[in-house]
Write a protein that holds these residues in place. Structure first.
Motif, PDB file in Angstrom:
ATOM      1  N   ILE A 194       0.836  -1.196   0.000  1.00  0.00           N
ATOM      2  CA  ILE A 194       0.000   0.000   0.000  1.00  0.00           C
ATOM      3  C   ILE A 194       0.872   1.246   0.000  1.00  0.00           C
ATOM      4  N   ALA A 195       0.552   2.174  -0.883  1.00  0.00           N
ATOM      5  CA  ALA A 195       1.166   3.501  -0.868  1.00  0.00           C
ATOM      6  C   ALA A 195       0.162   4.478  -0.270  1.00  0.00           C
ATOM      7  N   ILE A 196       0.618   5.308   0.654  1.00  0.00           N
ATOM      8  CA  ILE A 196      -0.270   6.262   1.318  1.00  0.00           C
ATOM      9  C   ILE A 196       0.290   7.675   1.185  1.00  0.00           C
ATOM     10  N   MET A 197      -0.594   8.586   0.822  1.00  0.00           N
ATOM     11  CA  MET A 197      -0.240  10.006   0.745  1.00  0.00           C
ATOM     12  C   MET A 197      -1.346  10.810   1.409  1.00  0.00           C
ATOM     13  N   GLY A 198      -0.947  11.848   2.131  1.00  0.00           N
ATOM     14  CA  GLY A 198      -1.921  12.732   2.757  1.00  0.00           C
ATOM     15  C   GLY A 198      -1.793  14.146   2.221  1.00  0.00           C
ATOM     16  N   VAL A 199      -2.916  14.840   2.144  1.00  0.00           N
ATOM     17  CA  VAL A 199      -2.938  16.223   1.651  1.00  0.00           C
ATOM     18  C   VAL A 199      -3.803  17.067   2.587  1.00  0.00           C
ATOM     19  N   TYR A 208      -5.020   9.165   1.192  1.00  0.00           N
ATOM     20  CA  TYR A 208      -5.320   8.342   0.015  1.00  0.00           C
ATOM     21  C   TYR A 208      -4.437   7.100   0.025  1.00  0.00           C
ATOM     22  N   ALA A 209      -4.997   5.990  -0.412  1.00  0.00           N
ATOM     23  CA  ALA A 209      -4.265   4.729  -0.441  1.00  0.00           C
ATOM     24  C   ALA A 209      -4.371   4.079  -1.816  1.00  0.00           C
ATOM     25  N   GLN A 210      -3.255   3.572  -2.283  1.00  0.00           N
ATOM     26  CA  GLN A 210      -3.219   2.779  -3.518  1.00  0.00           C
ATOM     27  C   GLN A 210      -2.849   1.350  -3.147  1.00  0.00           C
ATOM     28  N   LYS A 211      -3.689   0.402  -3.535  1.00  0.00           N
ATOM     29  CA  LYS A 211      -3.426  -1.010  -3.252  1.00  0.00           C
ATOM     30  C   LYS A 211      -2.881  -1.683  -4.509  1.00  0.00           C
ATOM     31  N   SER A 223      -6.581  -0.621  -6.729  1.00  0.00           N
ATOM     32  CA  SER A 223      -7.484   0.447  -6.296  1.00  0.00           C
ATOM     33  C   SER A 223      -6.695   1.679  -5.909  1.00  0.00           C
ATOM     34  N   ALA A 224      -7.369   2.818  -5.956  1.00  0.00           N
ATOM     35  CA  ALA A 224      -6.803   4.094  -5.525  1.00  0.00           C
ATOM     36  C   ALA A 224      -7.945   4.962  -5.058  1.00  0.00           C
TER      37      ALA A 224
END
Length: 231
Positions: A194-199, A208-211, A223-224
């Protein structure tokens, strides 16, 4: 047209669109997690690799209804060693960095507060493979986040149970005030990363998470989406 570094820089404030266009690989830094407090700011460098058959991604609309996939480029976001740059380069940006903590650190070096003011409006953590990323509130209303690695598996104890225990253990106070944490999204630690980014925008932090899953042919972006917003 191929995705470029300037394209990525323009999409940093819209992680969901970025995660739909490319596989996002985030590399953080090693070392011990800092003590509880405001998350440190670090500088990250962006590189882009062309789409290839080994990295596929979901599609939307009619194409998505038929389960079709599409080759995706890879966007690599790599933490720069040392202090954050006062003026990042054209392929760099500053963000709050959430270092991974061990369960043994929970309560002393796992809570990171995210300010609601200042020039930094992005939040980054390293890839999630078997850890949990949780978001909550401190008693004073500030936003807290943590990236915790659960303990080794015990007989009959699932990863989900270990994650829940890791989030609950010691996360009752931050600077002497009660906290409320919510657990993260579900994923399969044996195949997913999982990649996670916050804004921060419109007076709230949104994450936000990308699986991405390992499949026979390589990897698949599945998914994103935004998974939590905190005022």
């Amino acid at each position: 047209m191929p995705l470029t570094v300037p394209d990525v820089m323009n999409l940093l404030t819209d992680p969901q669109t970025l995660m739909r266009k490319a596989y996002v690989a985030i590399a953080g830094g090693g070392g011990a997690a800092p003590a509880n407090g405001v998350a440190p700011v670090a500088t990250f460098t962006v590189t882009v690799e062309d789409a290839n058959p080994g990295m596929l991604g979901f599609t939307s609309g009619i194409s998505g209804l038929f389960g079709r996939t599409k080759e995706r480029p890879t966007v690599r976001i790599t933490k720069r060693a040392g202090a954050a740059l006062a003026v990042p380069g054209p392929d760099q940006f500053n963000a709050y960095y959430i270092a991974m903590a061990q369960v043994a650190d929970v309560g002393t070096a796992s809570h990171y507060g995210l300010p609601r003011d200042g020039a930094v409006t992005l939040c980054i953590t390293s890839m999630i493979t078997a850890c949990c990323f949780s978001v909550g509130h401190a008693g004073d209303g500030s936003v807290l986040v943590s990236h915790i690695q659960p303990p080794p598996a015990a007989l009959g104890v699932t990863l989900a149970d270990r994650q829940a225990a890791a989030v609950a253990a010691g996360l009752t106070e931050f600077n002497g005030a009660p906290t409320q944490f919510r657990n993260n999204f579900e994923y399969d630690s044996m195949r997913d990363r999982i990649a996670i980014m916050g804004v921060f925008a419109h007076h709230r932090w949104r994450f936000y998470a990308q699986k991405t899953s390992i499949v026979n042919t390589g990897s698949m972006v599945r998914s994103a989406a935004a998974f939590v917003a905190v005022d």
